[in-house]
Design an enzyme around this catalytic site. Structure first.
Site, short mmCIF file in Angstrom:
data_model
loop_
_atom_site.label_atom_id
_atom_site.label_comp_id
_atom_site.label_asym_id
_atom_site.label_seq_id
_atom_site.Cartn_x
_atom_site.Cartn_y
_atom_site.Cartn_z
N ASP A 1 -6.17 23.83 -29.56
CA ASP A 1 -7.62 23.71 -29.35
C ASP A 1 -8.38 23.75 -30.66
O ASP A 1 -9.24 22.91 -30.94
CB ASP A 1 -8.12 24.84 -28.44
CG ASP A 1 -7.44 24.82 -27.09
OD1 ASP A 1 -6.77 23.82 -26.78
OD2 ASP A 1 -7.56 25.80 -26.35
N GLU B 1 0.83 19.81 -22.32
CA GLU B 1 0.20 21.08 -21.91
C GLU B 1 1.20 22.22 -21.96
O GLU B 1 2.35 22.07 -21.50
CB GLU B 1 -0.33 20.91 -20.49
CG GLU B 1 -1.66 21.53 -20.24
CD GLU B 1 -2.78 20.90 -21.06
OE1 GLU B 1 -3.08 21.44 -22.15
OE2 GLU B 1 -3.34 19.90 -20.61
N ASP C 1 2.08 23.81 -27.08
CA ASP C 1 1.70 24.16 -28.47
C ASP C 1 2.31 25.48 -28.94
O ASP C 1 2.85 25.56 -30.05
CB ASP C 1 0.17 24.12 -28.69
CG ASP C 1 -0.65 25.07 -27.86
OD1 ASP C 1 -0.10 25.68 -26.91
OD2 ASP C 1 -1.86 25.21 -28.14
N ALA D 1 -13.75 26.12 -18.30
CA ALA D 1 -13.37 24.89 -17.59
C ALA D 1 -12.19 24.19 -18.23
O ALA D 1 -11.84 23.08 -17.85
CB ALA D 1 -14.57 23.95 -17.51
N GLY D 2 -11.58 24.81 -19.21
CA GLY D 2 -10.41 24.20 -19.85
C GLY D 2 -10.78 23.15 -20.87
O GLY D 2 -9.95 22.30 -21.23
N LEU D 3 -12.04 23.17 -21.35
CA LEU D 3 -12.47 22.16 -22.33
C LEU D 3 -12.75 22.82 -23.69
O LEU D 3 -13.47 22.27 -24.51
CB LEU D 3 -13.71 21.41 -21.81
CG LEU D 3 -13.53 20.69 -20.47
CD1 LEU D 3 -14.83 20.06 -20.00
CD2 LEU D 3 -12.45 19.62 -20.55
C1 GLA Z 1 -5.26 26.78 -23.77
C2 GLA Z 1 -4.79 27.30 -25.11
C3 GLA Z 1 -4.02 26.24 -25.90
C4 GLA Z 1 -2.94 25.60 -25.05
C5 GLA Z 1 -3.48 25.19 -23.67
C6 GLA Z 1 -2.39 24.71 -22.74
O1 GLA Z 1 -6.21 25.78 -23.94
O2 GLA Z 1 -5.87 27.76 -25.89
O3 GLA Z 1 -3.50 26.79 -27.07
O4 GLA Z 1 -1.83 26.43 -24.92
O5 GLA Z 1 -4.16 26.25 -23.03
O6 GLA Z 1 -1.81 23.55 -23.20
#
Ligand code: GLA
Length: 387
Positions: free
Chosen positions: A173, A35, A38, A124-126
């Site tokens: 992502d 996390e 990237d 939601a981080g997905l």
């Molecule tokens: C978001 C960003 C990704 C990555 C994550 C954290 O999802 O879009 O590029 O940096 O946060 O790992």
């Protein structure tokens, strides 16, 4: 929603026509580990989810792009000549940003009607955003026969978010959403874009996603702040410009170089990134060896580092993870995605899932006042044409 139901909706909104309606799908993603690495040229290990975004799209021959979604009451009709401008309807900027990239590549778009339908909880981080971007990119590439390579579509979608939406996200992502493979996790080197599909043999274990339902207020600006802090860390660690990215520095080298960072906060950010890279490498080894207990331990260490060094968790994510770790049979738990709210990903023995949702759910509600959500994800392939 069923595709036929979506087609009905499309026709109700835009009316009947002899032009074909094409359907495309892009999944969401869950990051297993790696996390905030990237955008530092590091390693990540995401997989795509069976729930994602559908796009129904039809050419019109008119000078206008018409955008609708089944998810909320937002619509945008944009004359082709105004396409390069940011729209006041925030959601519209994801597809518009991708179209902007197509036009910059020299592809002339004509009028379109587009209906999006997303199954991914928003914020939601997905990766609901990357899913909208990639479904747009794959659809435009197909229906305008643009012949753009998938990796370039991924890069264009990332650029759309950087330049049009204004979030300086890395490439994880869009890459996962664009190229993932069912039953695999994608081990990606974000510097070289070399990747390997690692079989996800979970045996008696399974993944459970827990949604804190804490909305990520100001998340975009805090995210950009972390990107900035990492650039600062690299400048301290790298006065002679020997390293392109922070991820060119391993743990041993970091031990020697860290004395060059005068600010504690920046040192912590660097320590997270460099140690997280190492955890991804170890996780891939553990997964290959079928050692899920070690993989789970690495997930927990990742969360601790994101909480203490990177400071992107917050009370809701921390409660969700600490309650999860109290349950027997939970091998690993961590926040996933950008943080500041959103979801955790948990690895547990399949017999424990009921106990997990009931005990963690009750404790989480009691401690935060928020009702959590739980998903039992299947993995999926990357974005594709449906029909
Ligand atoms: C978001 C960003 C990704 C990555 C994550 C954290 O999802 O879009 O590029 O940096 O946060 O790992």
């Amino acid at each position: 929603m069923e595709i036929n139901t979506l087609k009905e909706k499309f026709l109700n909104i835009f009316g009947r026509d002899s032009e074909k309606i094409y359907v495309f799908f892009a999944p969401g993603r869950v990051n297993l580990i790696g996390e905030h690495t990237d955008y530092n040229g590091g390693y990540v290990l995401p997989c795509a989810l069976s729930f994602g975004t559908y796009l129904l799209i039809r050419k019109t021959g008119k000078d206008e792009i018409r955008l609708r979604t089944t998810n909320f009451d937002a619509k945008a009709d944009i004359p082709l000549k105004d396409m390069q401008e940011k729209h006041t309807v925030q959601w519209a900027n994801y597809p518009l940003g991708v179209m902007d990239q197509f036009m910059k590549t020299g592809i002339s778009l004509t009028g379109l009607e587009m209906l999006f339908s997303g199954e991914i909880p928003y914020g939601a981080g997905l990766s609901s955003s990357a899913s909208v971007e990639m479904v747009t990119a794959v659809a435009l590439n197909d229906i305008f026969a643009a012949g753009i390579d998938r990796i370039d579509l991924i890069k264009m979608s990332q650029k759309a978010e950087n330049e049009f939406v204004g979030v300086n996200c890395g490439i994880m992502d869009q890459f996962a959403v664009g190229k993932a493979k069912k039953d695999h996790a994608m081990f990606l080197d974000c510097n070289t874009l070399d990747y390997e599909q690692v079989p996800l043999n979970l045996g008696d274990y399974r993944l459970v996603i827990a949604n804190t339902n804490k909305k990520r207020g100001l998340a975009d600006s805090k995210y950009n702040e972390r990107v900035q802090e990492c650039a600062q860390a690299l400048a301290y660690l790298n006065p002679d410009n020997k390293f392109k990215n922070m991820s060119d520095i391993d743990l041993q080298l970091f031990d020697e170089l860290k004395k060059n960072i005068p600010e504690q906060r920046i040192l912590q950010r660097a320590r997270h990134v460099i140690s997280e890279n190492n955890r991804v490498l170890k996780s891939v080894e553990a997964l290959r060896a079928g050692d899920l207990e070690s993989f789970g331990m690495l997930m927990k260490m990742s969360h601790d580092s994101l909480r203490d060094d990177y400071e992107v968790t917050g009370p809701e994510l921390d409660v969700m993870v600490s309650e999860a770790c109290k349950i027997d049979g939970v091998a690993g738990a961590r926040m996933t995605g950008a943080g500041f709210g959103g979801c955790t990903v948990n690895l547990m023995h399949r017999d424990q899932t009921n106990e997990f949702t009931s005990r963690v759910g009750t404790a989480y509600l009691k401690k935060t006042g928020l009702e959590p959500g739980f998903y039992f994800p299947e993995t999926a392939d990357g974005a594709h044409h449906v029909c």
